[in-house]
Design a protein around this motif. Structure first.
Motif, mmCIF file in Angstrom:
data_model
loop_
_atom_site.group_PDB
_atom_site.id
_atom_site.type_symbol
_atom_site.label_atom_id
_atom_site.label_comp_id
_atom_site.label_asym_id
_atom_site.label_seq_id
_atom_site.Cartn_x
_atom_site.Cartn_y
_atom_site.Cartn_z
ATOM 1 N N ARG A 160 0.823 -1.216 0.000
ATOM 2 C CA ARG A 160 0.000 0.000 0.000
ATOM 3 C C ARG A 160 0.860 1.271 0.000
ATOM 4 N NH1 ARG A 160 -5.432 -0.246 -1.101
ATOM 5 N NH2 ARG A 160 -5.756 1.572 0.232
ATOM 6 N N LEU A 161 2.065 1.187 0.530
ATOM 7 C CA LEU A 161 2.956 2.347 0.529
ATOM 8 C C LEU A 161 3.895 2.352 -0.672
ATOM 9 C CD1 LEU A 161 3.960 2.596 4.308
ATOM 10 C CD2 LEU A 161 2.468 4.156 3.035
ATOM 11 N N SER A 162 3.736 1.389 -1.547
ATOM 12 C CA SER A 162 4.610 1.284 -2.711
ATOM 13 C C SER A 162 3.943 1.908 -3.933
ATOM 14 C CB SER A 162 4.931 -0.189 -2.999
ATOM 15 O OG SER A 162 3.832 -0.836 -3.624
ATOM 16 N N SER A 163 4.637 1.810 -5.059
ATOM 17 C CA SER A 163 4.079 2.287 -6.328
ATOM 18 C C SER A 163 3.339 1.169 -7.052
ATOM 19 C CB SER A 163 5.214 2.810 -7.222
ATOM 20 O OG SER A 163 6.164 1.770 -7.469
ATOM 21 N N LEU A 164 3.153 0.036 -6.383
ATOM 22 C CA LEU A 164 2.567 -1.154 -6.990
ATOM 23 C C LEU A 164 1.272 -1.542 -6.295
ATOM 24 C CD1 LEU A 164 5.897 -3.197 -6.952
ATOM 25 C CD2 LEU A 164 5.004 -1.887 -8.900
ATOM 26 N N ALA B 257 -1.825 -4.961 -6.106
ATOM 27 C CA ALA B 257 -2.169 -6.335 -6.482
ATOM 28 C C ALA B 257 -3.661 -6.504 -6.714
ATOM 29 C CB ALA B 257 -1.685 -7.307 -5.402
ATOM 30 N N GLY B 258 -4.395 -5.401 -6.892
ATOM 31 C CA GLY B 258 -5.811 -5.478 -7.237
ATOM 32 C C GLY B 258 -6.653 -6.155 -6.177
ATOM 33 N N THR B 259 -7.538 -7.050 -6.625
ATOM 34 C CA THR B 259 -8.448 -7.726 -5.704
ATOM 35 C C THR B 259 -7.697 -8.631 -4.732
ATOM 36 O OG1 THR B 259 -8.784 -9.500 -7.331
ATOM 37 C CG2 THR B 259 -10.367 -7.673 -7.324
ATOM 38 N N LYS B 260 -6.502 -9.054 -5.109
ATOM 39 C CA LYS B 260 -5.697 -9.885 -4.205
ATOM 40 C C LYS B 260 -5.407 -9.127 -2.904
ATOM 41 C CE LYS B 260 -2.518 -12.445 -6.166
ATOM 42 N NZ LYS B 260 -2.804 -13.877 -5.953
ATOM 43 N N GLU B 261 -5.207 -7.808 -3.026
ATOM 44 C CA GLU B 261 -4.990 -6.984 -1.834
ATOM 45 C C GLU B 261 -6.227 -6.993 -0.938
ATOM 46 O OE1 GLU B 261 -3.763 -2.952 -2.386
ATOM 47 O OE2 GLU B 261 -2.022 -3.510 -3.583
ATOM 48 N N ASP B 262 -7.403 -6.819 -1.550
ATOM 49 C CA ASP B 262 -8.647 -6.791 -0.776
ATOM 50 C C ASP B 262 -8.872 -8.112 -0.053
ATOM 51 O OD1 ASP B 262 -9.076 -4.242 -1.830
ATOM 52 O OD2 ASP B 262 -10.210 -5.025 -3.540
ATOM 53 N N LEU B 263 -8.619 -9.209 -0.748
ATOM 54 C CA LEU B 263 -8.804 -10.521 -0.135
ATOM 55 C C LEU B 263 -7.807 -10.741 0.994
ATOM 56 C CD1 LEU B 263 -9.381 -12.677 -3.357
ATOM 57 C CD2 LEU B 263 -11.085 -12.047 -1.629
ATOM 58 N N TYR B 264 -6.600 -10.236 0.822
ATOM 59 C CA TYR B 264 -5.586 -10.409 1.846
ATOM 60 C C TYR B 264 -5.944 -9.623 3.109
ATOM 61 C CZ TYR B 264 -0.895 -11.568 3.526
ATOM 62 O OH TYR B 264 0.162 -12.085 4.233
ATOM 63 N N LEU B 265 -6.418 -8.396 2.933
ATOM 64 C CA LEU B 265 -6.837 -7.603 4.087
ATOM 65 C C LEU B 265 -8.020 -8.265 4.791
ATOM 66 C CD1 LEU B 265 -6.586 -5.066 5.827
ATOM 67 C CD2 LEU B 265 -8.114 -3.896 4.219
ATOM 68 N N HIS B 266 -8.939 -8.818 4.013
ATOM 69 C CA HIS B 266 -10.079 -9.532 4.599
ATOM 70 C C HIS B 266 -9.600 -10.707 5.448
ATOM 71 C CE1 HIS B 266 -14.133 -11.109 5.009
ATOM 72 N NE2 HIS B 266 -13.720 -12.267 4.526
ATOM 73 N N LEU C 297 -1.110 -1.051 11.585
ATOM 74 C CA LEU C 297 -0.563 -0.278 10.464
ATOM 75 C C LEU C 297 -1.261 -0.651 9.160
ATOM 76 C CD1 LEU C 297 3.316 -0.215 11.074
ATOM 77 C CD2 LEU C 297 1.598 1.486 11.718
ATOM 78 N N ALA C 298 -1.602 -1.933 9.008
ATOM 79 C CA ALA C 298 -2.297 -2.374 7.792
ATOM 80 C C ALA C 298 -3.661 -1.701 7.685
ATOM 81 C CB ALA C 298 -2.450 -3.897 7.792
ATOM 82 N N LEU C 299 -4.347 -1.543 8.809
ATOM 83 C CA LEU C 299 -5.640 -0.850 8.786
ATOM 84 C C LEU C 299 -5.466 0.603 8.364
ATOM 85 C CD1 LEU C 299 -7.355 -2.231 12.033
ATOM 86 C CD2 LEU C 299 -7.733 -2.948 9.664
ATOM 87 N N ARG C 300 -4.436 1.269 8.872
ATOM 88 C CA ARG C 300 -4.202 2.653 8.462
ATOM 89 C C ARG C 300 -3.825 2.728 6.989
ATOM 90 N NH1 ARG C 300 -6.342 6.127 8.899
ATOM 91 N NH2 ARG C 300 -4.863 7.845 8.816
ATOM 92 N N ALA C 301 -3.101 1.717 6.495
ATOM 93 C CA ALA C 301 -2.723 1.704 5.083
ATOM 94 C C ALA C 301 -3.951 1.649 4.196
ATOM 95 C CB ALA C 301 -1.806 0.516 4.793
ATOM 96 N N ASN C 302 -5.070 1.173 4.752
ATOM 97 C CA ASN C 302 -6.341 1.159 4.028
ATOM 98 C C ASN C 302 -7.214 2.332 4.437
ATOM 99 O OD1 ASN C 302 -8.066 -0.211 2.113
ATOM 100 N ND2 ASN C 302 -9.382 -0.782 3.846
ATOM 101 N N CYS D 98 -4.934 7.035 -0.030
ATOM 102 C CA CYS D 98 -5.411 5.743 -0.538
ATOM 103 C C CYS D 98 -5.885 5.818 -1.985
ATOM 104 C CB CYS D 98 -6.538 5.214 0.359
ATOM 105 S SG CYS D 98 -5.957 4.721 1.995
ATOM 106 N N GLN D 99 -5.855 7.003 -2.576
ATOM 107 C CA GLN D 99 -6.266 7.153 -3.965
ATOM 108 C C GLN D 99 -5.070 7.347 -4.900
ATOM 109 O OE1 GLN D 99 -9.457 6.635 -4.639
ATOM 110 N NE2 GLN D 99 -9.741 6.404 -2.421
#
Length: 432
Positions: A59-63, A65-74, A110-115, A312-313
């Motif tokens: 989330r802090l990078s220039s990259l 992973a699309g929906t994979k990110e959403d599933l991982y956070l879930h 930190l992951a929650l703040r990254a979102n 986040c945008q």
């Protein structure tokens, strides 16, 4: 001036100063390859393999992973919140204490703040209370006279303070005071060896506290501690450009990029570190997901402190899996690695044959299969951690150090280090 405007102005001033530590861009293909290393790890969603640092780093990078990110956070939310809420309903949090260290929980926050999420409601209060409980317990272990040590480490202690700070949760002066004293008196130094990772994490925590002015009575000490951390990290730079070693350099740069200091020395040091990082990336030195997740933000000119007001945008490039090599597979050669353990009686020494490219963990497994050797590990965010060798368990403030003969400490863990033909690897039980 309104408090929020004053805070934003202060952040802007610090941000301008932080530009003095600039990490010049690294080729986008190298950055993309680093991100591709994380994709397979995002498919591993068992409780033992979930790693919040992976999500934070992306989330802090220039990259992205699309929906994979959403599933991982879930998956992260299910894993952490169900455990904590379950223990709350049963009035027993022992399972969660065993399952999650303070570092795990802090990285999850930190992951929650990254979102762009703040911890709120009963679930959030429970998470914050659990982390504050960890800190209070560690504070008691350190003791009133600072003669003790935290059960975990000052690294996790610092990370926990940082996680609460970016969620704008106040940390008691007495908790912050213990970390200040440790940094001021080098209580976190192991056997005369400076831990750049710990210094950098403490520096990030102090900088966050200074920005939000959560501990006004401690502000002069916090400012002085930031200066001291910066000075020690700069002194720890090697001729190659690393701060400590190549794997502690990303966190050191995260801190230096936020450090409100001027001068040619800082800028030159950061440029030199960038050159070392690029060479190491090209050599394939970064394979561990935790190390990659700490490096990716630096390559995007971001740090963990950007989580206080995350964007986040911000546009990010979509990652695609690496193309597998279709060339004919070659048969790897067989190499010999000598395994040595001198911390037990009788001492152990055995030459093990494995395929070239095998990890040290593969060597340990082969030795155990042959017989006469046993070992056990426990999972950690940086990979499997040795807890027992030849039935010798680690005690309080002990760990199994990995060394390449004659006496060179390995910078990687058993899952990442790949011994070369003819090497002798020693497992040594040391105290700290």
């Amino acid at each position: 001036m309104e408090p929020l405007k004053a805070l934003l102005l202060l952040s802007g001033v610090l941000g301008a100063l932080a530009e003095l530590c600039v990490v010049p861009p690294i080729h986008s293909q190298l950055v993309e390859k680093l991100g591709q290393h994380l994709l397979p790890w995002m498919d591993r969603i068992s409780s033992e393999q979930l790693n919040p640092s992976i999500y934070v780093g992306l989330r802090l990078s220039s990259l992205q992973a699309g929906t994979k990110e959403d599933l991982y956070l879930h998956s992260l939310k299910l894993n952490y919140q169900q455990c904590l809420l379950g223990s709350a309903s049963s009035n027993d949090n022992s399972d969660c204490q065993t399952k999650f260290s303070a570092g795990h929980l802090a990285l999850y926050l930190l992951a929650l703040r990254a979102n762009c999420e703040f911890v709120q409601s009963r679930k959030g209060d429970r998470l914050v209370s659990q982390l504050k409980w960890f800190l209070e317990d560690e504070k008691k272990a350190i003791g009133h006279n600072h003669e003790g040590h935290p059960h975990s480490s000052y690294y996790q202690y610092s990370l926990s303070i940082l996680a609460l700070c970016v969620h704008q949760k106040r940390v008691h002066d007495s908790v912050v005071g213990k970390l200040l004293y440790a940094i001021e008196h080098d209580h976190h130094v192991r056997q005369g060896h400076l831990s750049v990772d710990t210094e950098a994490m403490a520096g990030l925590a102090f900088t966050c506290l200074e920005r939000f002015v959560f501990n006004p009575d401690l502000r002069p000490r916090i400012t002085m501690a930031i200066d001291k951390v910066r000075e020690k990290i700069l002194k720890a730079q090697t001729p190659e450009g690393n701060f400590g070693n190549i794997y502690s350099t990303p966190l050191a740069l995260q801190f230096l990029m936020t450090s409100p200091a001027s001068g040619v020395e800082l800028g030159t040091a950061c440029i030199k570190a960038r050159a070392s990082l690029q060479a190491s990336i090209q050599d394939g030195a970064f394979q561990n997901p935790l190390m990659i997740s700490q490096l990716l933000p630096v390559l995007n000119h971001k740090t963990y402190l950007d989580l206080d007001f995350p964007d986040c945008q911000a546009p990010r490039v979509m990652l695609v899996p690496a193309v597998e090599d279709s060339s004919p597979a070659h048969i790897p050669e067989v190499i010999s690695v000598t395994l040595k353990v001198s911390s037990v009686l009788p001492p152990y020494k055995q030459t093990i044959s494995v395929l070239a490219g095998s990890s040290l963990e593969d060597v340990l497994k082969m030795a155990q299969n042959i017989g006469g050797f046993t070992y056990r590990t426990q999972p950690s965010l940086s990979g499997p951690y040795l807890t027992s060798v030849l039935r010798k368990e680690v005690g309080d403030r002990e760990f199994w150090q990995l060394l390449r003969d004659p006496d060179t400490p390995l910078l990687q863990g058993i899952a990442d280090y790949k011994p070369q033909n003819g090497e002798t690897i020693e497992l040594r039980l040391v105290s700290w």
